[in-house]
Motif scaffolding. Sequence first.
Motif, PDB file in Angstrom:
ATOM      1  N   THR A 140     -12.203 -11.744 -19.337  1.00  0.00           N
ATOM      2  CA  THR A 140     -12.228 -10.687 -17.905  1.00  0.00           C
ATOM      3  C   THR A 140     -11.314  -9.368 -18.227  1.00  0.00           C
ATOM      4  O   THR A 140     -10.393  -9.232 -18.934  1.00  0.00           O
ATOM      5  CB  THR A 140     -11.648 -11.577 -17.089  1.00  0.00           C
ATOM      6  N   VAL A 141     -12.019  -8.506 -17.676  1.00  0.00           N
ATOM      7  CA  VAL A 141     -11.302  -7.126 -17.747  1.00  0.00           C
ATOM      8  C   VAL A 141     -11.140  -6.649 -16.271  1.00  0.00           C
ATOM      9  O   VAL A 141     -11.876  -6.953 -15.388  1.00  0.00           O
ATOM     10  CB  VAL A 141     -12.217  -6.073 -18.520  1.00  0.00           C
ATOM     11  N   ALA A 142      -9.885  -6.029 -16.215  1.00  0.00           N
ATOM     12  CA  ALA A 142      -9.482  -5.668 -14.725  1.00  0.00           C
ATOM     13  C   ALA A 142      -8.623  -4.360 -14.695  1.00  0.00           C
ATOM     14  O   ALA A 142      -8.108  -3.850 -15.865  1.00  0.00           O
ATOM     15  CB  ALA A 142      -8.728  -6.716 -14.218  1.00  0.00           C
ATOM     16  N   GLY A 143      -8.887  -3.812 -13.720  1.00  0.00           N
ATOM     17  CA  GLY A 143      -7.861  -2.281 -13.457  1.00  0.00           C
ATOM     18  C   GLY A 143      -8.103  -1.711 -12.115  1.00  0.00           C
ATOM     19  O   GLY A 143      -9.200  -1.939 -11.269  1.00  0.00           O
ATOM     20  N   ARG A 144      -7.384  -0.622 -11.817  1.00  0.00           N
ATOM     21  CA  ARG A 144      -7.738  -0.042 -10.707  1.00  0.00           C
ATOM     22  C   ARG A 144      -8.549   1.240 -11.066  1.00  0.00           C
ATOM     23  O   ARG A 144      -8.337   1.850 -12.184  1.00  0.00           O
ATOM     24  CB  ARG A 144      -6.389   0.718 -10.087  1.00  0.00           C
ATOM     25  N   LEU A 145      -9.761   1.412 -10.480  1.00  0.00           N
ATOM     26  CA  LEU A 145     -10.954   2.202 -10.893  1.00  0.00           C
ATOM     27  C   LEU A 145     -10.347   3.663 -10.870  1.00  0.00           C
ATOM     28  O   LEU A 145     -10.771   4.521 -11.796  1.00  0.00           O
ATOM     29  CB  LEU A 145     -12.017   2.167 -10.143  1.00  0.00           C
ATOM     30  N   THR A 146      -9.721   4.033  -9.860  1.00  0.00           N
ATOM     31  CA  THR A 146      -9.136   5.454  -9.901  1.00  0.00           C
ATOM     32  C   THR A 146      -8.359   5.994 -11.166  1.00  0.00           C
ATOM     33  O   THR A 146      -8.625   6.883 -11.649  1.00  0.00           O
ATOM     34  CB  THR A 146      -8.169   5.853  -8.615  1.00  0.00           C
ATOM     35  N   GLU A 147      -7.579   4.870 -11.527  1.00  0.00           N
ATOM     36  CA  GLU A 147      -6.884   5.061 -12.625  1.00  0.00           C
ATOM     37  C   GLU A 147      -7.760   5.113 -14.186  1.00  0.00           C
ATOM     38  O   GLU A 147      -7.648   5.955 -14.850  1.00  0.00           O
ATOM     39  CB  GLU A 147      -5.684   4.099 -12.953  1.00  0.00           C
ATOM     40  N   LEU A 148      -8.710   4.101 -14.120  1.00  0.00           N
ATOM     41  CA  LEU A 148      -9.511   3.974 -15.387  1.00  0.00           C
ATOM     42  C   LEU A 148     -10.368   5.317 -15.384  1.00  0.00           C
ATOM     43  O   LEU A 148     -10.525   5.732 -16.409  1.00  0.00           O
ATOM     44  CB  LEU A 148     -10.630   2.833 -14.983  1.00  0.00           C
ATOM     45  N   TYR A 149     -11.082   5.779 -13.929  1.00  0.00           N
ATOM     46  CA  TYR A 149     -11.819   6.926 -14.222  1.00  0.00           C
ATOM     47  C   TYR A 149     -11.255   8.009 -14.857  1.00  0.00           C
ATOM     48  O   TYR A 149     -11.779   8.829 -15.256  1.00  0.00           O
ATOM     49  CB  TYR A 149     -12.408   7.001 -12.861  1.00  0.00           C
ATOM     50  N   ALA A 150      -9.854   8.358 -14.496  1.00  0.00           N
ATOM     51  CA  ALA A 150      -9.273   9.192 -14.942  1.00  0.00           C
ATOM     52  C   ALA A 150      -9.134   9.095 -16.448  1.00  0.00           C
ATOM     53  O   ALA A 150      -8.707  10.466 -16.951  1.00  0.00           O
ATOM     54  CB  ALA A 150      -7.788   9.348 -14.239  1.00  0.00           C
ATOM     55  N   ARG A 151      -9.232   8.167 -16.988  1.00  0.00           N
ATOM     56  CA  ARG A 151      -9.136   8.144 -18.691  1.00  0.00           C
ATOM     57  C   ARG A 151     -10.393   7.967 -19.150  1.00  0.00           C
ATOM     58  O   ARG A 151     -10.160   7.444 -20.435  1.00  0.00           O
ATOM     59  CB  ARG A 151      -8.042   7.012 -18.825  1.00  0.00           C
ATOM     60  N   LEU A 152     -11.468   8.018 -18.486  1.00  0.00           N
ATOM     61  CA  LEU A 152     -12.762   7.975 -19.230  1.00  0.00           C
ATOM     62  C   LEU A 152     -12.930   8.761 -20.336  1.00  0.00           C
ATOM     63  O   LEU A 152     -12.750   9.823 -20.157  1.00  0.00           O
ATOM     64  CB  LEU A 152     -13.967   7.834 -18.168  1.00  0.00           C
ATOM     65  N   GLN A 153     -13.639   8.238 -21.429  1.00  0.00           N
ATOM     66  CA  GLN A 153     -14.300   9.174 -22.465  1.00  0.00           C
ATOM     67  C   GLN A 153     -15.618   8.563 -22.746  1.00  0.00           C
ATOM     68  O   GLN A 153     -15.854   7.548 -22.624  1.00  0.00           O
ATOM     69  CB  GLN A 153     -13.299   8.794 -23.636  1.00  0.00           C
ATOM     70  N   ARG A 154     -16.270   9.724 -22.834  1.00  0.00           N
ATOM     71  CA  ARG A 154     -17.964   9.504 -22.991  1.00  0.00           C
ATOM     72  C   ARG A 154     -18.450   9.346 -24.626  1.00  0.00           C
ATOM     73  O   ARG A 154     -17.997  10.234 -25.350  1.00  0.00           O
ATOM     74  CB  ARG A 154     -18.636  10.559 -22.020  1.00  0.00           C
ATOM     75  N   PRO A 201     -13.457  -2.444  -2.223  1.00  0.00           N
ATOM     76  CA  PRO A 201     -13.906  -1.043  -1.771  1.00  0.00           C
ATOM     77  C   PRO A 201     -12.724  -0.320  -1.234  1.00  0.00           C
ATOM     78  O   PRO A 201     -12.801   0.948  -1.119  1.00  0.00           O
ATOM     79  CB  PRO A 201     -14.997  -1.501  -0.844  1.00  0.00           C
ATOM     80  N   HIS A 202     -11.769  -1.078  -0.535  1.00  0.00           N
ATOM     81  CA  HIS A 202     -10.566  -0.026  -0.142  1.00  0.00           C
ATOM     82  C   HIS A 202      -9.633   0.619  -0.922  1.00  0.00           C
ATOM     83  O   HIS A 202      -9.248   1.649  -1.019  1.00  0.00           O
ATOM     84  CB  HIS A 202      -9.730  -0.571   1.119  1.00  0.00           C
ATOM     85  N   THR A 203      -9.305  -0.151  -1.945  1.00  0.00           N
ATOM     86  CA  THR A 203      -8.408   0.107  -2.929  1.00  0.00           C
ATOM     87  C   THR A 203      -8.816   0.532  -4.567  1.00  0.00           C
ATOM     88  O   THR A 203      -8.231   1.162  -5.519  1.00  0.00           O
ATOM     89  CB  THR A 203      -7.201  -1.063  -3.307  1.00  0.00           C
ATOM     90  N   GLY A 204      -9.896   0.124  -4.648  1.00  0.00           N
ATOM     91  CA  GLY A 204     -10.647   0.384  -5.856  1.00  0.00           C
ATOM     92  C   GLY A 204     -10.244  -0.665  -7.100  1.00  0.00           C
ATOM     93  O   GLY A 204     -10.360  -0.714  -8.316  1.00  0.00           O
ATOM     94  N   ASP A 205      -9.478  -1.984  -6.475  1.00  0.00           N
ATOM     95  CA  ASP A 205      -9.248  -2.901  -7.645  1.00  0.00           C
ATOM     96  C   ASP A 205     -10.315  -3.506  -8.128  1.00  0.00           C
ATOM     97  O   ASP A 205     -11.173  -3.913  -7.182  1.00  0.00           O
ATOM     98  CB  ASP A 205      -7.937  -3.965  -7.010  1.00  0.00           C
ATOM     99  N   TRP A 206     -10.514  -3.900  -9.656  1.00  0.00           N
ATOM    100  CA  TRP A 206     -11.706  -4.195 -10.045  1.00  0.00           C
ATOM    101  C   TRP A 206     -11.646  -5.056 -11.047  1.00  0.00           C
ATOM    102  O   TRP A 206     -10.576  -4.963 -11.700  1.00  0.00           O
ATOM    103  CB  TRP A 206     -12.763  -2.775 -10.470  1.00  0.00           C
TER     104      TRP A 206
END
Length: 451
Positions: A412-426, A385-390
């Motif tokens: 398994t999929v993984a990433g840092r959520l702040t970086e993933l969220y910035a690339r989100l496509q709906r 929860p501190h870094t967003g690593d997921w």
Amino acid sequence: MSDSLPTPASPDILPELVAAALKAGADAAEAVSAERAALSVGVRNGALEDVEREESRDLGLRVFIGRRQATVSASDLSEATRDRLVERAVAMARLAPEDPYAGLAPRDRLACGPFADLDLYDPSRRDAAALEAVAAEAEAAALAVPGVARSEGGHASASTSRWRLVTSHGFDGAYHGSAFSLGVGVIAEKDGAMERGGEHRAARHLADLPSPGDIGAEAGRRAVARTGPRKIASTTAPVIFENRVAMQILSPLIGAVSGPSVARGASFLKDRLGQAVLPKGVDLVDDPFRPRGLGSTPFDDEGVAVARQAIIADGVLTTWLLNSAAAAQLGMASTGHASRGLAGPPGVSTHSLHLEPGDRDLDGLMAEAGTGLLVTSMFGPSLNPHTGDWSAGVSGFWFENGAVAWPVSEVTVAGRLTELYARLQRGSDLEFRGANNSPSLMFDAVAIAGK
């Protein structure tokens, strides 16, 4: 059998409980009541397997002495029990440690009646025989799908509930709701290997529930589609989360904008208020007034007024989710997101949340990505929860040239959520299946761990 509520508790019980707490020495108090009736029926192979009935009436009491608080609850509404409830709550509050942020919601934040009619209650009835019939019909439709080997059972339920909150500073509000659900699980077999699949739907109104045939057919289709999965090599590729599971990758975002998490410093977004956290043009909306919404409500669990809010507007984080205590700790005002049960102080939660859809359907997302992973189920997510690593274990389908190629598992999929969220496509396939809903979501260049 009927799923109607038991005879309502006396309308005077909660005001009397609050008055008794004040008389016993509390400076302030709030009382809640929860009444529920539910009927659930399960079938397997067309035969009745179980029938469960619930009928409950419960009370909760929270009292304050200065900045000390205590909560107690009971399922016995008798006068003697209520007297003991008051005595115990006041005694506990006197011994509790001081909490500088404890207290009732500010009076100027309270919702004022008459409250909005959100059409949450449907008087339609399904007795045990009717529930058994629709569960059996859904199961039969699933078993009729070629490739389905056996059933894990069909289940149908109907319930009604009533919630009321009364406080010593003048709030008195109640609402009434209903829910109907139908689901089925099956096992499909191919070349000796078996895969599970299912479908489950719930709605406030019976008329909004899909037909048993449609639910069963979808359960069978999903099970058969999963048969013969392959393992894939570790790689980096686009990943699409199907709309049914897409909220699971957004749920850490909701936790990260929770006021209590921010106040504790346990949030990877704690310094991002007023900043972009999703791409430009993306809105994440909490609409407690959505008619017939499974999470809709005319007020929050402290009696605070609720409002339709874009928690993220045009990609920018606009607010924390705040109850009164978190708001006081952060020097802000409650946003109407208090959530509580009968015991314990309130936490926070969204009401009827959705991510606004884009303009491409699931096929359009796959066509743009070309080759990648379509995730249809997720398990064992892990979050710092501190870094967003997921990371999360997933299964689904590998697609090539924009079309599904074969099922995959043990990935398994993984990433840092702040970086993933910035690339989100709906995607454009938003469905209101629960209290929180999202269209399919695509992220490019995601780390995938396979064989």
